[in-house]
Design a protein around this motif. Structure first.
Motif, short mmCIF file in Angstrom:
data_model
loop_
_atom_site.label_atom_id
_atom_site.label_comp_id
_atom_site.label_asym_id
_atom_site.label_seq_id
_atom_site.Cartn_x
_atom_site.Cartn_y
_atom_site.Cartn_z
N ASP A 65 0.76 -1.04 0.01
CA ASP A 65 0.02 0.02 0.05
C ASP A 65 0.89 1.18 -0.02
N GLY A 66 0.51 2.30 -0.53
CA GLY A 66 1.17 3.66 -0.68
C GLY A 66 0.60 4.67 -0.98
N GLY A 67 1.26 5.93 -1.50
CA GLY A 67 0.45 7.10 -2.10
C GLY A 67 0.44 6.98 -3.41
N PRO A 68 0.33 7.90 -4.17
CA PRO A 68 0.44 8.12 -5.74
C PRO A 68 1.93 8.00 -6.09
N GLU A 69 2.86 8.14 -5.26
CA GLU A 69 4.43 7.85 -5.69
C GLU A 69 4.37 6.47 -6.02
N LEU A 70 3.64 5.49 -5.30
CA LEU A 70 4.06 4.02 -5.54
C LEU A 70 3.68 3.72 -6.90
N ALA A 71 2.72 4.09 -7.58
CA ALA A 71 2.29 4.00 -8.91
C ALA A 71 3.48 4.47 -9.85
N LYS A 72 4.29 5.50 -9.63
CA LYS A 72 5.28 5.99 -10.24
C LYS A 72 6.33 5.04 -10.24
N GLU A 73 6.66 4.69 -9.04
CA GLU A 73 7.80 3.71 -8.75
C GLU A 73 7.54 2.31 -9.65
N LEU A 74 5.94 2.19 -9.61
CA LEU A 74 5.86 0.54 -10.44
C LEU A 74 6.25 0.92 -12.19
N GLU A 75 5.87 2.30 -12.44
CA GLU A 75 6.18 2.47 -13.65
C GLU A 75 7.62 1.94 -14.04
N LYS A 76 8.49 2.44 -13.24
CA LYS A 76 9.78 2.18 -13.58
C LYS A 76 10.25 0.73 -13.26
N THR A 77 9.89 0.11 -12.12
CA THR A 77 10.28 -1.21 -11.93
C THR A 77 9.42 -2.41 -12.49
N GLY A 78 8.13 -2.01 -12.66
CA GLY A 78 7.35 -3.25 -13.12
C GLY A 78 6.75 -3.97 -11.84
N TYR A 79 6.01 -5.10 -12.20
CA TYR A 79 5.50 -5.77 -11.02
C TYR A 79 6.50 -6.96 -10.74
N GLU A 80 7.39 -7.15 -11.24
CA GLU A 80 8.46 -8.12 -11.17
C GLU A 80 8.82 -8.23 -9.65
#
Ligand SMILES: Nc1ncnc2c1ncn2[C@@H]1O[C@H](COP(=O)(O)OP(=O)(O)O)[C@@H](O)[C@H]1O
Ligand SMILES: [Mg+2]
Lengths: 469, 250
Positions: free
Chosen positions: B226-241
């Motif tokens: 769980d997180g804030g909007p920044e978590l989505a940004k992070e995911l964009e870079k790292t992916g779900y792997e």
């Protein structure tokens, strides 16, 4: 759309087809049929000799003809217990104010005058055996369109009637055509002259009132070359404990380049036997369209046909049938291609619920002259429960090798996926089902004049009340 | 107002367990994003909240404003304020879009029919807002609509029905950038303290236009972060792997 456009009033919902009115017939031939009955009918109508002769010939043929040997069981129909002729009033009213009050109330309740005022060019209402109210707007009349009950037409336009009467449907066609020819009374006569377009729907309401009355109307429509007409007929019958018979004969002649659409909504009460013979001929490049709704009756047997006799003629049938408890709808269409480049299309939709049965029975025939004929047949059925049933009996009789026929048949339930989607927006299961059923019928309803479409949806909802919540 | 609390939810489809104890709390006026790889259970969660009969709850609770809704029928949940924009909206031939939406509004209005004129005005206004051509009012419900048109139509329904708890399952999938902006505009127009929302998405793209208050990551039927909007940004870079590996370990 606003409330005012709905012909039936809300409080009729519990008493759908209205109740029996107290109208004493002015003249009746009593129960049963004999040559004497037929002579009485003919005399009462002051008919020409040829019509009496035809009636008697038809009656003699009727006696020799077997009962229909296919489809629904007609063994409970007792033809000796029918009243073959009743006249409700002794004159045909020209103005709405001349119609007797009880009859007027009935029509007021089923919405005829209002519908007429709002939508219609002409309207003729049949109560019992003869039209009590008929009226044609002046613009149509002045263009030579003849629209009246068939009895009046026989008096006023005897040559025209004689030329066409029984020419498409011979009295020897089937037992009920013979019976109709023997005892016919009332029905609509409509003649559209060459090149004349009746741009607004012309309509007529029929209604059986007294119990055990046979209604044998005889309708004759002639659309002369290049003319066009949209004829709409609706019927409701009150509920009775005794069985009634409705055996109409309808003949439609669509000449070269002419167009005719014939729309019927049949909603007899569920003790009526509706056994009709309807046939049309379509000349060169002519179009005949049947739009046929069957919501009522205990047993319906009706297979309107089009004889495509001229090159390039088109015949279509768009029908719906709704069968509930104790009902059997045996309906379909026949397209007889007798000339090159003729086209036909049959779309049949039915809904069966609470143990009702709806069968499709159809014929596509290409004679050896019907080169490059094309036909498309589509039967689509929704079964609401396991008690209900449906079958299709399509027959193809093809004597050419260069024609094409497509046939599709589908039986389905109301889709769970669609129900879920509609329910997820807040509609109850019954409201969602109703909406899906209305959608299923929409290809039919969208072809109807507005007030008929509203009426049809309402009647179907009423009929299906038990099965959808 | 809507407060949706999901507690230890376990769900099976045809005897196969899909959700393994999901916990999620969406409070009044909050917009949450649920992200995760394909096949991880996001639609299962969405459909289960709506009450799709194909999904069986084997454990846990779904509380709407403190009341367990798991025994309620689909239409009852809808009338209680839940709305699901479906990943694959169904088509219903012959039922016009307008007629359908009007019927649904009437079903939710406590027996007081919504006046036709007012309805048509609102419908026209919202269709314009969402760049939906007028004639779509009279077309069969979703009938022969493209994927993008169906999504827009889901948002139109949401704007007309005004739910208090909207779940938008992949509302962004199959949309080009212009359509995405329109859909986002629709969602943002709904935002208020009376509107809670769960946006289910595979991609971060939508979240640039509708900025969520919270972001959750679901992997293998569980929320793993769980997180804030920044978590989505992070995911964009790292992916779900990374998350998938973690889930395997756990
Ligand atoms: N109706 C269903 N029938 C069978 N399996 C299903 C059904 N719905 C989902 N599943 C299975 O459940 C898993 C999760 O699917 P889903 O919830 O659609 O994932 P997501 O929306 O995250 O992509 C998948 O393995 C999928 O195959
Ligand atoms: Mg999904």
């Amino acid at each position: 759309m606003t409330k005012e456009q709905i012909p039936l009033k809300e409080n009729d919902v519990n008493n759908e087809r209205g109740s029996m009115d107290k109208v004493e017939p002015v003249f009746s031939t009593g129960v049963g049929i004999s040559e004497a009955t037929i002579k009485e009918i003919s005399k009462a109508k002051n008919e020409p000799e040829w019509m009496l002769d035809l009636r008697l010939k038809a009656y003699r043929k009727y006696l020799t003809m077997p009962m229909l040997d296919f489809g629904p069981d007609l063994s409970a129909l007792n033809l000796d217990k029918i009243k073959y002729f009743q006249r409700a009033t002794d004159h045909i009213a020209r103005k709405w104010s001349d119609v007797p009050d009880t009859i007027k109330q009935t029509f007021e309740r089923i919405g005829v005058p209002k519908a007429e005022r709002q939508y219609l060019a002409g309207s003729s209402a049949q109560y019992e055996s003869e039209a009590v109210y008929s009226n044609l707007k002046h613009d149509l009349e002045s263009r030579g369109i003849i629209f009246m009950d068939t009895d009046s037409a026989l008096r006023l336009h005897p040559d025209l009637v004689k030329e066409y009467f029984g020419k498409l449907i011979s009295y020897s066609d089937n037992k009920f055509a013979a019976l109709n020819t023997a005892v016919w009374s009332g029905g609509t006569f409509l003649y559209v002259p060459k090149g004349v377009h009746a741009d607004v729907p012309i309509q007529s309401y029929f209604r059986i009132n007294a119990g055990r009355t046979g209604q044998f109307e005889r309708t004759l429509i002639i659309v002369d070359e290049g003319g066009s007409v949209n004829y709409v007929e609706g019927c409701t019958a009150p509920n009775y404990s005794e069985d009634s018979l409705h055996a109409a004969v309808v003949e439609v002649f669509v000449k070269k380049d002419a167009y005719c659409r014939y729309t019927t909504i049949q909603n007899w009460s569920t003790n009526v036997y509706s056994l009709e013979t309807k046939r049309a001929s379509a000349g060169e490049n002519a179009t005949m369209e049947w739009v046929d709704g069957n919501l009522g009756a205990k047993i319906t047997m009706k297979y309107p046909s089009v004889y495509l006799v001229g090159r390039g003629a088109t015949g279509t049938m768009l029908s719906i049938a709704a069968a509930g408890a104790g009902m059997h709808q045996d309906t379909g269409a026949k397209m007889i291609h007798m000339a090159p480049d003729t086209h036909s299309q049959i779309v049949s939709k039915s809904i069966c619920h609470d143990g009702g049965r709806a069968d499709y029975r159809g014929l596509i025939k290409y004679t050896k002259d019907a080169h490059h004929a094309h036909s498309h047949v589509e039967c689509d059925t929704i079964l609401m429960d396991k008690k209900s049933g449906s079958d299709t009996f399509p027959v193809n009789d093809i004597e050419t090798s260069d024609g094409t026929i497509e046939h599709e048949a589908r039986v389905s339930k109301v889709s769970e996926e669609q129900l879920y989607y509609l329910e997820s927006r807040g509609l109850s299961e019954s409201a969602a089902t109703q909406l899906i059923i209305m959608g299923f019928l929409e290809p039919f309803t969208k072809q109807l004049p507005m007030e008929y479409a509203v009426e049809l949806n309402r009647l179907i909802k009423f009929q299906m009340q038990g099965s959808i919540g | 107002m809507a407060d949706l609390e999901i507690k230890n939810l376990k769900v099976a489809v045809e005897d196969k367990t899909i959700l393994n104890g999901v916990n999620l709390h969406i409070k009044d006026g909050e917009v949450h994003a649920l992200m995760g790889p394909n096949g991880t259970g996001k639609s299962t969660l969405s459909e289960t909240i709506m009450g799709n009969p194909r999904y069986t709850i084997t454990d846990g609770q779904i509380l709407l404003n403190g009341k367990d809704i798991t025994k309620m029928s689909v239409d009852q949940r809808a009338r209680a304020g839940v709305f699901l924009a479906m990943q694959y909206p169904r088509e219903v031939a012959g039922v016009s879009n307008a007629n359908f939406i009007h019927s649904a509004m009437n079903a939710r209005s406590n027996g007081k029919p919504v006046p036709v004129l007012k309805f048509l005005q609102d419908l026209q206004h919202n269709m314009k807002f969402l760049d939906i051509p007028d004639e779509y009012a009279d077309r069969g419900l979703n009938e022969d609509f493209s994927g993008g048109e169906k999504k827009r139509n889901e948002i139109l329904q949401m704007m007309m029905l005004k739910p208090s708890m909207a779940i938008l399952d992949e509302i962004d999938s199959g949309l080009d950038i212009d359509a995405l902006k329109v859909v986002a505009k629709g969602i943002n127009a709904m935002r208020s303290d009376k509107f809670s929302c769960l946006m289910v998405t595979h991609y971060q793209r939508l979240l640039n236009y509708v900025v969520p208050d919270f972001v959750h990551v679901m992997v293998d039927g569980k929320i793993v972060k769980d997180g804030g909007p920044e978590l989505a940004k992070e995911l964009e870079k790292t992916g779900y792997e990374g998350f998938e590996k973690e889930a395997e370990k756990g």
